[in-house]
Design a protein around this motif. Sequence first.
Motif, PDB file in Angstrom:
ATOM      1  N   ALA A 122      16.448 -16.069 -10.796  1.00 37.91           N
ATOM      2  CA  ALA A 122      17.230 -16.584 -11.923  1.00 37.91           C
ATOM      3  C   ALA A 122      18.673 -16.886 -11.513  1.00 37.91           C
ATOM      4  CB  ALA A 122      17.203 -15.591 -13.085  1.00 37.91           C
ATOM      5  N   LEU A 123      19.188 -16.168 -10.513  1.00 35.35           N
ATOM      6  CA  LEU A 123      20.547 -16.411 -10.028  1.00 35.35           C
ATOM      7  C   LEU A 123      20.645 -17.639  -9.121  1.00 35.35           C
ATOM      8  CD1 LEU A 123      21.762 -12.794  -9.167  1.00 35.35           C
ATOM      9  CD2 LEU A 123      22.492 -14.240 -11.085  1.00 35.35           C
ATOM     10  N   GLY A 124      19.497 -18.151  -8.663  1.00 39.10           N
ATOM     11  CA  GLY A 124      19.516 -19.340  -7.815  1.00 39.10           C
ATOM     12  C   GLY A 124      18.884 -19.167  -6.451  1.00 39.10           C
ATOM     13  N   ALA A 125      18.345 -17.975  -6.162  1.00 39.03           N
ATOM     14  CA  ALA A 125      17.623 -17.796  -4.900  1.00 39.03           C
ATOM     15  C   ALA A 125      16.320 -18.598  -4.963  1.00 39.03           C
ATOM     16  CB  ALA A 125      17.327 -16.322  -4.662  1.00 39.03           C
ATOM     17  N   ARG A 126      15.774 -18.881  -3.795  1.00 39.73           N
ATOM     18  CA  ARG A 126      14.502 -19.609  -3.690  1.00 39.73           C
ATOM     19  C   ARG A 126      13.536 -18.768  -2.865  1.00 39.73           C
ATOM     20  NH1 ARG A 126      13.075 -22.625   0.574  1.00 39.73           N
ATOM     21  NH2 ARG A 126      15.219 -22.707   1.318  1.00 39.73           N
ATOM     22  N   GLU A 127      12.287 -18.668  -3.320  1.00 40.51           N
ATOM     23  CA  GLU A 127      11.291 -17.911  -2.566  1.00 40.51           C
ATOM     24  C   GLU A 127      10.840 -18.730  -1.358  1.00 40.51           C
ATOM     25  OE1 GLU A 127       6.828 -16.252  -3.269  1.00 40.51           O
ATOM     26  OE2 GLU A 127       8.286 -15.802  -4.855  1.00 40.51           O
ATOM     27  N   VAL A 128      10.863 -18.076  -0.182  1.00 42.73           N
ATOM     28  CA  VAL A 128      10.458 -18.722   1.065  1.00 42.73           C
ATOM     29  C   VAL A 128       9.064 -18.266   1.467  1.00 42.73           C
ATOM     30  CG1 VAL A 128      10.995 -18.943   3.532  1.00 42.73           C
ATOM     31  CG2 VAL A 128      12.841 -18.957   1.845  1.00 42.73           C
ATOM     32  N   GLU A 129       8.826 -16.945   1.386  1.00 42.98           N
ATOM     33  CA  GLU A 129       7.530 -16.404   1.800  1.00 42.98           C
ATOM     34  C   GLU A 129       7.289 -15.069   1.099  1.00 42.98           C
ATOM     35  OE1 GLU A 129       4.976 -15.721   5.908  1.00 42.98           O
ATOM     36  OE2 GLU A 129       7.148 -15.948   6.027  1.00 42.98           O
ATOM     37  N   ASP A 130       6.100 -14.915   0.546  1.00 40.11           N
ATOM     38  CA  ASP A 130       5.727 -13.678  -0.142  1.00 40.11           C
ATOM     39  C   ASP A 130       4.881 -12.833   0.812  1.00 40.11           C
ATOM     40  OD1 ASP A 130       4.743 -11.641  -1.770  1.00 40.11           O
ATOM     41  OD2 ASP A 130       4.420 -12.973  -3.476  1.00 40.11           O
ATOM     42  N   LEU A 131       5.432 -11.716   1.255  1.00 39.76           N
ATOM     43  CA  LEU A 131       4.743 -10.838   2.197  1.00 39.76           C
ATOM     44  C   LEU A 131       4.404  -9.489   1.553  1.00 39.76           C
ATOM     45  CD1 LEU A 131       6.938 -11.761   5.272  1.00 39.76           C
ATOM     46  CD2 LEU A 131       4.584 -12.489   4.821  1.00 39.76           C
ATOM     47  N   ARG A 132       4.229  -9.498   0.213  1.00 39.51           N
ATOM     48  CA  ARG A 132       3.814  -8.290  -0.495  1.00 39.51           C
ATOM     49  C   ARG A 132       2.322  -8.071  -0.288  1.00 39.51           C
ATOM     50  NH1 ARG A 132       6.285  -9.857  -6.266  1.00 39.51           N
ATOM     51  NH2 ARG A 132       5.612 -11.881  -5.476  1.00 39.51           N
ATOM     52  N   SER A 133       1.930  -6.792  -0.197  1.00 32.01           N
ATOM     53  CA  SER A 133       0.535  -6.421  -0.012  1.00 32.01           C
ATOM     54  C   SER A 133       0.002  -5.766  -1.283  1.00 32.01           C
ATOM     55  CB  SER A 133       0.397  -5.430   1.144  1.00 32.01           C
ATOM     56  OG  SER A 133       0.870  -6.019   2.339  1.00 32.01           O
ATOM     57  N   PRO A 134      -1.308  -5.818  -1.498  1.00 28.28           N
ATOM     58  CA  PRO A 134      -1.891  -5.188  -2.685  1.00 28.28           C
ATOM     59  C   PRO A 134      -1.592  -3.685  -2.791  1.00 28.28           C
ATOM     60  CG  PRO A 134      -3.488  -6.649  -1.663  1.00 28.28           C
ATOM     61  CD  PRO A 134      -2.315  -6.562  -0.726  1.00 28.28           C
ATOM     62  N   ASP A 135      -1.343  -3.025  -1.662  1.00 33.68           N
ATOM     63  CA  ASP A 135      -1.068  -1.580  -1.701  1.00 33.68           C
ATOM     64  C   ASP A 135       0.382  -1.267  -2.060  1.00 33.68           C
ATOM     65  OD1 ASP A 135       0.341  -2.193   0.602  1.00 33.68           O
ATOM     66  OD2 ASP A 135      -0.763  -0.800   1.886  1.00 33.68           O
ATOM     67  N   GLY A 136       1.179  -2.300  -2.394  1.00 35.81           N
ATOM     68  CA  GLY A 136       2.563  -2.071  -2.799  1.00 35.81           C
ATOM     69  C   GLY A 136       3.576  -2.211  -1.687  1.00 35.81           C
ATOM     70  N   THR A 137       3.139  -2.270  -0.450  1.00 37.06           N
ATOM     71  CA  THR A 137       4.074  -2.423   0.663  1.00 37.06           C
ATOM     72  C   THR A 137       4.495  -3.888   0.775  1.00 37.06           C
ATOM     73  OG1 THR A 137       2.270  -2.747   2.241  1.00 37.06           O
ATOM     74  CG2 THR A 137       3.064  -0.478   1.922  1.00 37.06           C
ATOM     75  N   GLY A 138       5.353  -4.164   1.717  1.00 41.26           N
ATOM     76  CA  GLY A 138       5.750  -5.534   1.992  1.00 41.26           C
ATOM     77  C   GLY A 138       7.066  -5.914   1.342  1.00 41.26           C
ATOM     78  N   ARG A 177       9.020   3.366  -2.996  1.00 37.60           N
ATOM     79  CA  ARG A 177       8.515   3.904  -1.729  1.00 37.60           C
ATOM     80  C   ARG A 177       8.079   5.357  -1.902  1.00 37.60           C
ATOM     81  NH1 ARG A 177      12.620   0.915   0.121  1.00 37.60           N
ATOM     82  NH2 ARG A 177      13.985   2.661   0.570  1.00 37.60           N
ATOM     83  N   GLU A 178       8.841   6.125  -2.640  1.00 35.25           N
ATOM     84  CA  GLU A 178       8.496   7.529  -2.877  1.00 35.25           C
ATOM     85  C   GLU A 178       7.197   7.628  -3.682  1.00 35.25           C
ATOM     86  OE1 GLU A 178       8.645  11.612  -2.660  1.00 35.25           O
ATOM     87  OE2 GLU A 178       9.753  10.110  -1.513  1.00 35.25           O
ATOM     88  N   TYR A 179       7.036   6.778  -4.684  1.00 38.13           N
ATOM     89  CA  TYR A 179       5.823   6.781  -5.508  1.00 38.13           C
ATOM     90  C   TYR A 179       4.590   6.507  -4.640  1.00 38.13           C
ATOM     91  CZ  TYR A 179       2.219   5.175  -8.720  1.00 38.13           C
ATOM     92  OH  TYR A 179       1.027   5.027  -9.369  1.00 38.13           O
ATOM     93  N   TRP A 180       4.668   5.487  -3.789  1.00 37.49           N
ATOM     94  CA  TRP A 180       3.523   5.136  -2.966  1.00 37.49           C
ATOM     95  C   TRP A 180       3.271   6.181  -1.883  1.00 37.49           C
ATOM     96  CZ3 TRP A 180      -0.056   1.782  -4.276  1.00 37.49           C
ATOM     97  CH2 TRP A 180       0.252   0.827  -5.244  1.00 37.49           C
ATOM     98  N   ARG A 181       4.323   6.816  -1.406  1.00 37.52           N
ATOM     99  CA  ARG A 181       4.172   7.873  -0.402  1.00 37.52           C
ATOM    100  C   ARG A 181       3.443   9.068  -0.984  1.00 37.52           C
ATOM    101  NH1 ARG A 181       6.238  12.430   1.264  1.00 37.52           N
ATOM    102  NH2 ARG A 181       7.861  12.598  -0.290  1.00 37.52           N
TER     103      ARG A 181
END
Length: 132
Positions: free
Chosen positions: A89-105, A126-130
């Motif tokens: 919303a501030l004006g950044a542009r997504e280049v690549e989505d490297l999120r994984s289904p397990d929450g990492t990335g 990170r603490e929640y997933w750990r």
Amino acid sequence: MTALISHTTFDSIDAYAQSVFWGQVLGFHQDPDDPNLPGEQECMIFSPDGAQRLLFIEVPNAKQLKNRVHLDLKPDSGTRDEELVRLLALGAREVEDLRSPDGTGWVVLADPEGNEFCILRSDAEREYWRCS
């Protein structure tokens, strides 16, 4: 003897616009005694505690290659995905989505002039997933 980082400098086409964008992203502010103004060739912003500084300097040419250095950001509250929405919303542009289904990335973004940066999970995420 060691060297200390005085500030991090970004080459920019529009130093003022970049200082405004990054100030909003990071919650940084300009020096009230030396405010940044449109058209200035150098604009600096400061972290709330003054310990970190970013300087934007106008150069005649646009970014042409991948960054050799970039910022990895994490939300100070909320989630990575909520922060992603805010940054877009501030004006950044997504280049690549490297999120994984397990929450990492992470997600690779670009600022309005094409400089890449990443948004990571928050400490709480990170603490929640750990612990899961």
